[in-house]
Design a protein around this motif. Sequence first.
Motif, mmCIF file in Angstrom:
data_model
loop_
_atom_site.group_PDB
_atom_site.id
_atom_site.type_symbol
_atom_site.label_atom_id
_atom_site.label_comp_id
_atom_site.label_asym_id
_atom_site.label_seq_id
_atom_site.Cartn_x
_atom_site.Cartn_y
_atom_site.Cartn_z
ATOM 1 N N UNK A 90 0.995 4.943 -13.208
ATOM 2 C CA UNK A 90 2.315 5.360 -13.706
ATOM 3 C C UNK A 90 3.320 5.414 -12.551
ATOM 4 N N UNK A 91 2.861 5.917 -11.400
ATOM 5 C CA UNK A 91 3.719 5.965 -10.210
ATOM 6 C C UNK A 91 4.043 4.545 -9.729
ATOM 7 N N UNK A 92 3.017 3.678 -9.774
ATOM 8 C CA UNK A 92 3.195 2.290 -9.336
ATOM 9 C C UNK A 92 4.233 1.581 -10.213
ATOM 10 N N UNK A 93 4.145 1.800 -11.527
ATOM 11 C CA UNK A 93 5.097 1.194 -12.456
ATOM 12 C C UNK A 93 6.513 1.723 -12.198
ATOM 13 N N UNK A 94 6.614 3.018 -11.897
ATOM 14 C CA UNK A 94 7.927 3.615 -11.605
ATOM 15 C C UNK A 94 8.552 2.986 -10.361
ATOM 16 N N UNK A 139 -4.489 -5.106 -9.063
ATOM 17 C CA UNK A 139 -5.263 -3.915 -8.690
ATOM 18 C C UNK A 139 -5.437 -3.828 -7.176
ATOM 19 N N UNK A 140 -5.589 -4.979 -6.521
ATOM 20 C CA UNK A 140 -5.705 -4.998 -5.055
ATOM 21 C C UNK A 140 -4.402 -4.519 -4.418
ATOM 22 N N UNK A 141 -3.253 -4.955 -4.962
ATOM 23 C CA UNK A 141 -1.956 -4.512 -4.443
ATOM 24 C C UNK A 141 -1.780 -3.011 -4.665
ATOM 25 N N UNK A 142 -2.255 -2.543 -5.824
ATOM 26 C CA UNK A 142 -2.179 -1.106 -6.107
ATOM 27 C C UNK A 142 -3.016 -0.316 -5.100
ATOM 28 N N UNK A 143 -4.220 -0.825 -4.787
ATOM 29 C CA UNK A 143 -5.085 -0.143 -3.813
ATOM 30 C C UNK A 143 -4.408 -0.020 -2.452
ATOM 31 N N UNK A 144 -3.693 -1.093 -2.048
ATOM 32 C CA UNK A 144 -2.972 -1.054 -0.768
ATOM 33 C C UNK A 144 -1.892 0.023 -0.798
ATOM 34 N N UNK A 145 -1.153 0.095 -1.912
ATOM 35 C CA UNK A 145 -0.089 1.085 -2.056
ATOM 36 C C UNK A 145 -0.682 2.493 -2.045
ATOM 37 N N UNK A 146 -1.814 2.661 -2.740
ATOM 38 C CA UNK A 146 -2.463 3.971 -2.812
ATOM 39 C C UNK A 146 -2.935 4.416 -1.424
ATOM 40 N N UNK A 147 -3.469 3.463 -0.656
ATOM 41 C CA UNK A 147 -3.928 3.779 0.705
ATOM 42 C C UNK A 147 -2.767 4.212 1.583
ATOM 43 N N UNK A 148 -1.636 3.541 1.433
ATOM 44 C CA UNK A 148 -0.457 3.893 2.214
ATOM 45 C C UNK A 148 0.015 5.301 1.861
#
Length: 452
Positions: free
Chosen positions: A336-340, A422-431
């Motif tokens: 949800x945060x990623x979509x925002x 999903x890989x791009x999301x994982x990178x964002x989550x790690x950051x």
Amino acid sequence: MLDNLTQRLAKVVKTMRGEARLTESNTAEMLREVRMALLEADVALPAVRELIARVKEKALGEDVIGSLTPGQALVGVVQKELASVIGADLGENASELNFATQPPAIILMAGLQGAGKTTTVGKLALYLREKKKKKVLTVSADVYRPAAIGQLETVTAQAGADFFPTTINDKPVDIALAALDWAKKHHHEVLIIDTAGRLGIDEAMMQEIAAVHAAVKPIETLFVVDAMLGQDAVNTAKAFNDALPLTGVVLTKLDGDSRGGAALSVRHVTGKPIKFAGVSEKLDGLEAFDATRMANRILGMGDILALVESAQKGMDIEAAKGLAEKIKVGGKFDMNDFKAQLAQMKNMGSLSSLMDKLPAQFQQAASGANMDNAEKQMRRMEGIINSMTPLERAKPDLIKASRKRRIAAGAGVQIQEVNRMLAQFDQMQSMMKKLKGGGMMKMMRGLKGMMR
């Protein structure tokens, strides 16, 4: 249009080294490059001559100080004189509209058909309503183009302004007077009149606009011109300037390939300030014209202020604070945060328009990137997230093979695209994890070091 000028200046900056002053001999080559680039960009010859003469006069004898090379010093002179030719010499308030009259202040819009006049009326109505807090009424005096009245009614409604209805059987002067009477009775502060355009300049059109002008006596008469017209902009500007007492110019379609070339020609021919620039197709894509910032963009120096303004306009500050607080207290960054975040990027405008505001070296670094394709990928990513269940968005770790197949089918994409997203999301989550605790301060220190 003026990408060529940017490249030519960069080349000359590299070649002019080792001299302590700018002289006639070492500036001659660079001035030739500037002249050729402007002429190739279809800028009017008189405007080119004036700019070159001013640069030559100011540059000769200029000391090269500090770490500047002669090339860099000359670019500085070109930037200053270019800004002056476009309108910086008129003062800071030159682009301001004049409201010093008994309400309503009447703004008459004139220009050729296809210049974006009707859309600009809607954009101006929104600008005046939001930025100047004015009560605005619009009216169409274009009785020749059947869709013109309906188009203006639509964009006016989108801008949240009031619209005065007319028909193609009415006469333009009668329309303008009736709208003025209505505006007075209903306490409107601004009346914007959209006039008829033609595919070419003709005497009948000029007489009609002059008659409307004489009837309502507008405080502002703005000439709307397509920035991509190039040399043709000079002829239309001259014709309208001879027929009407213009008070300013609106340049449209600056988000195209023009990079401001017409700004040089039109300002030179009319002698009137450029008041606004249309920088995107969106209704909020109208900016008060700033000559210095436009000169920077023409010379490939970018317009970082405009980039920051786009970011501020598109960013939901409260949502950003909420996300920061969530991460701070140990909450997980989810879909949800990623979509925002994707939505906020879209609100800033097209990626190509954002790139255009960056300095040339950044644009060259990303020259291989396909911005249209990048925007398409963003839309597909949104589609993939929309195909997830609320539980999957909140807990992306649940998304395994069978769920991926269902999500891909729902979004109409290949399963590889779901994996990539999903890989791009994982990178964002790690950051985001790194920003917890002292991570934010570390990132700021890193940015500070990069800026040095």
